[in-house]
Design a protein around this motif. Structure first.
Motif, PDB file in Angstrom:
ATOM      1  N   LEU A   6       4.354   4.657  -5.302  1.00 50.94           N
ATOM      2  CA  LEU A   6       4.878   3.460  -4.633  1.00 50.94           C
ATOM      3  C   LEU A   6       4.900   3.274  -3.226  1.00 50.94           C
ATOM      4  N   VAL A   7       5.037   4.612  -2.487  1.00 46.40           N
ATOM      5  CA  VAL A   7       4.701   4.537  -1.330  1.00 46.40           C
ATOM      6  C   VAL A   7       3.411   4.060  -0.600  1.00 46.40           C
ATOM      7  N   LEU A   8       2.368   4.545  -1.512  1.00 46.15           N
ATOM      8  CA  LEU A   8       0.991   4.212  -1.046  1.00 46.15           C
ATOM      9  C   LEU A   8       0.829   2.451  -1.083  1.00 46.15           C
ATOM     10  N   LEU A   9       1.316   1.966  -2.239  1.00 49.13           N
ATOM     11  CA  LEU A   9       1.367   0.486  -2.410  1.00 49.13           C
ATOM     12  C   LEU A   9       2.027  -0.165  -1.259  1.00 49.13           C
ATOM     13  N   ILE A  10       3.249   0.287  -0.997  1.00 43.80           N
ATOM     14  CA  ILE A  10       3.975  -0.455   0.095  1.00 43.80           C
ATOM     15  C   ILE A  10       3.721  -0.411   1.519  1.00 43.80           C
ATOM     16  N   ALA A  11       3.046   0.950   1.540  1.00 41.84           N
ATOM     17  CA  ALA A  11       2.731   1.185   3.061  1.00 41.84           C
ATOM     18  C   ALA A  11       2.016   0.143   3.906  1.00 41.84           C
ATOM     19  N   PRO A  12       0.936  -0.337   3.521  1.00 45.33           N
ATOM     20  CA  PRO A  12       0.492  -1.459   4.301  1.00 45.33           C
ATOM     21  C   PRO A  12       1.171  -2.795   4.631  1.00 45.33           C
ATOM     22  N   ILE A  13       2.065  -2.750   3.375  1.00 43.53           N
ATOM     23  CA  ILE A  13       3.059  -4.035   3.490  1.00 43.53           C
ATOM     24  C   ILE A  13       4.055  -3.749   4.600  1.00 43.53           C
ATOM     25  N   CYS A  14       4.417  -2.499   4.894  1.00 42.20           N
ATOM     26  CA  CYS A  14       5.662  -2.063   5.820  1.00 42.20           C
ATOM     27  C   CYS A  14       4.936  -1.877   7.177  1.00 42.20           C
ATOM     28  N   LEU A  16       3.209   0.585   8.379  1.00 49.26           N
ATOM     29  CA  LEU A  16       3.282   2.090   8.875  1.00 49.26           C
ATOM     30  C   LEU A  16       2.262   2.417   9.809  1.00 49.26           C
ATOM     31  N   LYS A  17       2.883   2.917  10.895  1.00 48.24           N
ATOM     32  CA  LYS A  17       1.781   3.478  12.040  1.00 48.24           C
ATOM     33  C   LYS A  17       0.752   4.291  11.581  1.00 48.24           C
ATOM     34  N   ILE A  22      -2.065   8.792   6.121  1.00 43.44           N
ATOM     35  CA  ILE A  22      -1.234   8.862   4.825  1.00 43.44           C
ATOM     36  C   ILE A  22      -2.407   8.595   3.843  1.00 43.44           C
ATOM     37  N   LEU A  23      -3.237   7.372   3.863  1.00 44.80           N
ATOM     38  CA  LEU A  23      -4.391   7.285   2.775  1.00 44.80           C
ATOM     39  C   LEU A  23      -5.408   8.254   2.720  1.00 44.80           C
TER      40      LEU A  23
END
Length: 198
Positions: A6-14, A16-17, A22-23
């Motif tokens: 879930l974090v991987l999917l929403i990280a680009p939407i949010c 994140l610096k 992370i990816l």
């Protein structure tokens, strides 16, 4: 692990610096590679990132990468044909994504092959013919004629022989199928070229 996906999917939407870090960290594990690719796609201009990931991935991770990779330059095109379909996972769609997505005739005409290189291509092309009809390949007859002429020139080995047999078998299968169904396939317009190949 579901939370990580879930974090991987929403990280680009949010936005994140440290999204790239992370990816990169989670791209090393096949359980997360699908979600990493989706994140790259959301971020845009991701083809080179997916290509780098495809080169180091194995198993189903590589399958996901290749299925999302676009052959935008010569390096990617060459890699997709020469190495992209080499995988421990028996997924014929991986090979088709690599080979059917590009102009094989242009590839054969623009490259100088030695015996080892034509063996790699011949093996992949034979696998393609075993899973797909010859008429599903763009400029199939011209590709086959060009491949056979290269094999003659560089003295191909066992996979080259196998590809020639696969070509003849594929042509024969279309002709027999058309005869049985009394169907005039567009394949017949290449009859002289087919005779040359045989």
């Amino acid at each position: 692990s579901e939370e990580i996906k879930l974090v991987l999917l929403i990280a680009p939407i949010c936005k994140l610096k440290n999204i790239d870090e992370i990816l990169k960290i989670f791209s090393i594990h096949n359980d997360y590679i699908f979600y990493v690719i989706k994140a790259y796609e959301y971020m845009g201009n991701n083809n080179n990132d997916i290509f780098e990931l495809a080169k180091i991935s194995e198993g189903y991770g590589k399958v996901f990468c290749v299925m999302n990779l676009i052959p935008t330059n010569e390096e990617i095109k060459n890699w997709m044909i020469e190495e992209g379909s080499v995988n421990q996972v028996g997924v014929p769609e991986l090979l088709s994504n690599c080979m059917l997505s590009m102009d094989l005739l242009e590839y054969l005409e623009s490259k100088e092959f030695n015996s080892e290189e034509i063996e790699v291509f011949s093996k992949a092309f034979s696998m393609l013919l075993s899973d797909y009809g010859i008429y599903e390949i763009k400029d199939a007859i011209k590709v086959c004629k060009k491949l056979i002429s290269i094999i003659d020139k560089v003295n191909g080995e066992i996979y080259s022989l196998y590809s020639v047999i696969s070509i003849i078998y594929s042509i024969e299968a279309v002709l027999i199928d058309d005869y049985k169904t009394k169907r005039n396939h567009s394949f017949f317009k290449y009859s002289n070229d087919v005779k040359d190949i045989v």
